[in-house]
Design a protein around this motif. Structure first.
Motif, PDB file in Angstrom:
ATOM      1  N   ALA A  58       0.837  -1.213   0.000  1.00 36.51           N
ATOM      2  CA  ALA A  58       0.000   0.000   0.000  1.00 36.51           C
ATOM      3  C   ALA A  58       0.865   1.254   0.000  1.00 36.51           C
ATOM      4  O   ALA A  58       0.632   2.184  -0.789  1.00 36.51           O
ATOM      5  CB  ALA A  58      -0.953   0.001   1.188  1.00 36.51           C
ATOM      6  N   GLU A  72       2.703   1.561  -3.318  1.00 37.78           N
ATOM      7  CA  GLU A  72       1.854   2.041  -4.406  1.00 37.78           C
ATOM      8  C   GLU A  72       1.682   3.557  -4.344  1.00 37.78           C
ATOM      9  O   GLU A  72       1.674   4.223  -5.383  1.00 37.78           O
ATOM     10  CB  GLU A  72       0.496   1.356  -4.382  1.00 37.78           C
ATOM     11  N   GLN A  73       1.575   4.113  -3.133  1.00 35.30           N
ATOM     12  CA  GLN A  73       1.483   5.574  -3.013  1.00 35.30           C
ATOM     13  C   GLN A  73       2.721   6.234  -3.605  1.00 35.30           C
ATOM     14  O   GLN A  73       2.622   7.233  -4.317  1.00 35.30           O
ATOM     15  CB  GLN A  73       1.322   5.984  -1.550  1.00 35.30           C
TER      16      GLN A  73
END
Length: 116
Positions: free
Chosen positions: A29, A32-33
């Motif tokens: 997560a 991905e940012q």
């Protein structure tokens, strides 16, 4: 004896990188940012960066892929790490003198290594 067997099994799992793989998956997560905001020349290529539970030697964009370089298999040769490729399955379309391999992990994430 049972404790010895358990300790040996856990040690062999850790030495094979199983723990690292789980840390990377838990970090997807946050990775991905970073991938969504990585520019083609944002200076991250040459400096280590901690994202989630992993420290990467470099993070950089090449086309529609973002590479998260973990290390090198030898002194200055054969980089490896992870690739975020949300648009397509990555293929070895780079420099003909480099053999790149990609192994799907989940979603847009792939394990990557280069061989020179």
């Amino acid at each position: 004896m049972r404790k010895l067997v358990v300790c040996v099994a856990l040690a062999s799992l850790a030495s094979c990188g199983h723990g690292d793989e789980q840390r990377v998956v838990r970090s997807f997560a946050e990775m991905e940012q970073v991938a969504r905001t990585a520019g083609p020349d944002d200076g991250t290529r040459t400096r280590p960066r901690e994202i989630g539970d992993i420290e990467f030697q470099a993070v950089y964009r090449e086309g529609d892929r973002v590479y998260f370089k973990v290390g090198e298999n030898g002194p200055g040769v054969d980089p490896y790490g992870y690739v975020w490729s949300p648009e397509r399955v990555p293929d070895d379309d780079s420099d003909p003198s480099v053999a790149s391999s990609f192994e799907h992990i989940q979603g847009p994430w792939y394990r990557w290594s280069d061989s020179y």
